[in-house]
Design an enzyme around this catalytic site. Structure first.
Site, PDB file in Angstrom:
ATOM      1  N   HIS A 306       0.798  -1.162  -0.042  1.00 24.57           N
ATOM      2  CA  HIS A 306       0.054   0.071   0.078  1.00 24.57           C
ATOM      3  C   HIS A 306       0.869   0.987   0.097  1.00 24.57           C
ATOM      4  O   HIS A 306       0.622   1.969  -0.779  1.00 24.57           O
ATOM      5  CB  HIS A 306      -0.994   0.157   1.279  1.00 24.57           C
ATOM      6  CG  HIS A 306      -1.993   0.966   1.120  1.00 24.57           C
ATOM      7  ND1 HIS A 306      -3.041   1.356   0.204  1.00 24.57           N
ATOM      8  CD2 HIS A 306      -2.288   2.080   1.943  1.00 24.57           C
ATOM      9  CE1 HIS A 306      -3.466   2.406   0.420  1.00 24.57           C
ATOM     10  NE2 HIS A 306      -3.206   2.776   1.432  1.00 24.57           N
ATOM     11  N   GLU A 317       2.533  -0.866   7.997  1.00 22.87           N
ATOM     12  CA  GLU A 317       2.456  -2.012   7.146  1.00 22.87           C
ATOM     13  C   GLU A 317       3.615  -2.742   7.329  1.00 22.87           C
ATOM     14  O   GLU A 317       3.632  -4.085   7.351  1.00 22.87           O
ATOM     15  CB  GLU A 317       2.251  -1.240   5.675  1.00 22.87           C
ATOM     16  CG  GLU A 317       2.140  -2.402   4.696  1.00 22.87           C
ATOM     17  CD  GLU A 317       1.951  -1.673   3.219  1.00 22.87           C
ATOM     18  OE1 GLU A 317       1.927  -0.301   2.977  1.00 22.87           O
ATOM     19  OE2 GLU A 317       1.788  -2.596   2.441  1.00 22.87           O
ATOM     20  N   HIS A 341      -1.215   8.419  -5.427  1.00 23.44           N
ATOM     21  CA  HIS A 341      -2.323   7.358  -4.892  1.00 23.44           C
ATOM     22  C   HIS A 341      -3.657   7.704  -5.491  1.00 23.44           C
ATOM     23  O   HIS A 341      -4.228   8.800  -5.427  1.00 23.44           O
ATOM     24  CB  HIS A 341      -2.167   8.048  -3.266  1.00 23.44           C
ATOM     25  CG  HIS A 341      -3.032   7.164  -2.365  1.00 23.44           C
ATOM     26  ND1 HIS A 341      -4.110   6.211  -2.928  1.00 23.44           N
ATOM     27  CD2 HIS A 341      -3.154   6.848  -0.999  1.00 23.44           C
ATOM     28  CE1 HIS A 341      -4.417   5.370  -1.948  1.00 23.44           C
ATOM     29  NE2 HIS A 341      -4.037   6.075  -0.830  1.00 23.44           N
ATOM     30  N   PHE A 400      -8.771   4.309   4.678  1.00 26.35           N
ATOM     31  CA  PHE A 400      -9.444   4.767   5.928  1.00 26.35           C
ATOM     32  C   PHE A 400     -10.580   3.889   6.468  1.00 26.35           C
ATOM     33  O   PHE A 400     -11.290   3.219   5.806  1.00 26.35           O
ATOM     34  CB  PHE A 400      -9.999   6.176   5.422  1.00 26.35           C
ATOM     35  CG  PHE A 400      -9.099   7.369   5.496  1.00 26.35           C
ATOM     36  CD1 PHE A 400      -7.465   7.307   5.954  1.00 26.35           C
ATOM     37  CD2 PHE A 400      -9.270   8.463   4.811  1.00 26.35           C
ATOM     38  CE1 PHE A 400      -6.718   7.925   6.064  1.00 26.35           C
ATOM     39  CE2 PHE A 400      -8.314   9.640   4.882  1.00 26.35           C
ATOM     40  CZ  PHE A 400      -6.883   9.351   5.541  1.00 26.35           C
TER      41      PHE A 400
END
Length: 412
Positions: A306, A317, A341, A400
């Protein structure tokens, strides 16, 4: 607990799902190959954002889709219904369909699904409509509602290709595309459909959206450098990625050549915090994907992270990778400094990169990497691509709200 072989024990007796086509629109240009070449070569597509109206924000660098002329790709009777988010989607879908050897003249019918992820939907239509209604005191454009709703994305796909099976949008923030792709694979496995058009699309690079992201204080003022010491945030991107998933026997029966197998899908929810990811939740997503594929951690050769470049995300992560893989952590890289992103499209853009990494046995680099961070104890493939055997790879998306999703891609 795990099958250490590569026989797909987690879904033994179920249909294998293969990817027969893929397409993309991104800051690298039109086409999945353009996106892969930029990621493989470490060529950043970040630049000064071009706004429709004067912009008062401080941070202006994004991975915007430049030089995209919708009239070059879409017919005049389609465009009035299209926000940029659906323009990118349809162009990417046309590419994926063509690579899969499927024609628009043959309607896909009730054994096909259309599942598309997007975080917001038609953000440009939303902002333009609000500006017209509230600032200019004008009358809203009659097609505002069908252009802005997130379900416009799968609806466009279903109408364009005659998809008459399940059709819906997935709105799970940054995990939207990955969940859409995983759900499509599971529907094929379960025998509900034979084929699925899946992926994600997003373009939130508007004045109001950029100001809102800047207010969150997660955007970098200079360079996105995931897992590197000195990282200070992410850079937003836009685009779409689309994939044709098929039951293996269906694809082979019509003579299609699979690009790769979509071997597993895992998802989980942190249930803790709206903006701070939880390492255990991310680890559970990866573990669920491995179980679904019937694979062990040692079977994974590469992880497309990610990897946003924020201090918290990359630390967590990295911890999650340690939970799942222990001391034998696979090489990991983030392609976000290349294509930005993509939010609801992020997982789709990154799956294009992951599939090509598996097909070419090349792990793309994490560019802008300056110095290892002790809080991110991973092999981040700094700055230069690495040629290495990649039989199986993971692609992570962590959103989120603590919504996590992971895909497993395997060579065919």
């Amino acid at each position: 607990m795990f099958d250490s072989g590569l026989n797909g024990a987690g879904n033994k007796g179920q249909r294998r799902v293969v990817i027969t086509g893929m397409g993309a629109v991104s800051a690298a240009g039109v086409g999945a190959q353009a996106l892969w070449q930029a990621a493989r070569d470490g060529r950043s597509c970040i630049a000064e954002t071009q706004f429709v109206r004067p912009y008062r924000g401080r941070i202006r660098r994004t991975a915007q889709v430049h030089d995209f002329v919708p009239e070059d790709h879409l017919d005049s009777n389609v465009l009035p219904m299209c926000d940029p988010v659906t323009q990118y989607l349809l162009v990417a879908a046309d590419e994926a369909m063509a690579q899969a050897g499927l024609s628009r003249s043959e309607r896909l019918g009730s054994r096909a699904a259309a599942i598309i992820g997007t975080g917001v939907g038609g953000m440009h239509t939303i902002e333009n409509g609000l500006h017209l209604a509230l600032i200019e005191q004008g009358r809203p454009y009659p097609l505002t509602v069908p252009k802005l709703i997130p379900s416009s994305c799968p609806s466009h796909i279903s109408i364009r290709y005659g998809v008459m099976g399940p059709s819906f949008a997935v709105a799970s923030a940054c995990s939207s595309a990955t969940q859409a792709i995983g759900i499509g694979a599971h529907m094929i496995r379960a025998g509900l459909v034979d084929r699925a058009i899946v992926g994600g699309t997003e373009d939130c690079l508007t004045n109001s959206s950029m100001l809102a992201w800047e207010a969150l204080r997660v955007l970098t003022p200079d360079f996105c450098r995931p897992f590197s010491k000195g990282r200070n945030g992410m850079v937003l991107g836009a685009g779409a990625g689309v994939f044709i998933l098929e039951a293996e026997e269906v694809a082979l029966a019509r003579g299609a050549q699979p690009l790769a197998e979509l071997a597993g899908y895992g998802t989980s929810t942190d249930a803790k915090d709206h903006v701070r990811p939880d390492p255990q939740g991310c680890a559970t997503s990866m573990t669920n994907a491995l179980l679904d594929a019937g694979l062990a951690p040692d079977d994974i050769d590469y992880i497309n992270a990610h990897g946003t470049g924020t201090v918290i995300n990359d630390t967590n992560e990295s911890e999650a990778v340690g939970i799942v893989f222990g001391d034998r952590k696979p090489p990991i890289s983030s392609s976000k400094p290349i294509h930005g992103h993509g939010l609801g499209a992020g997982g789709a853009l990154e799956l294009v990169v992951t599939i090509n990494a598996v097909r070419e046995n090349i792990a793309p680099p994490t560019i802008n990497f300056s110095e290892a961070d002790a809080k991110c104890p991973v092999d981040a493939i700094p700055n230069k691509a690495r040629a290495m055997p990649i039989r199986v790879a993971l692609s992570n998306s962590f959103a989120f709200g603590g919504i996590n999703a992971t895909l497993v891609v395997r060579q065919v």
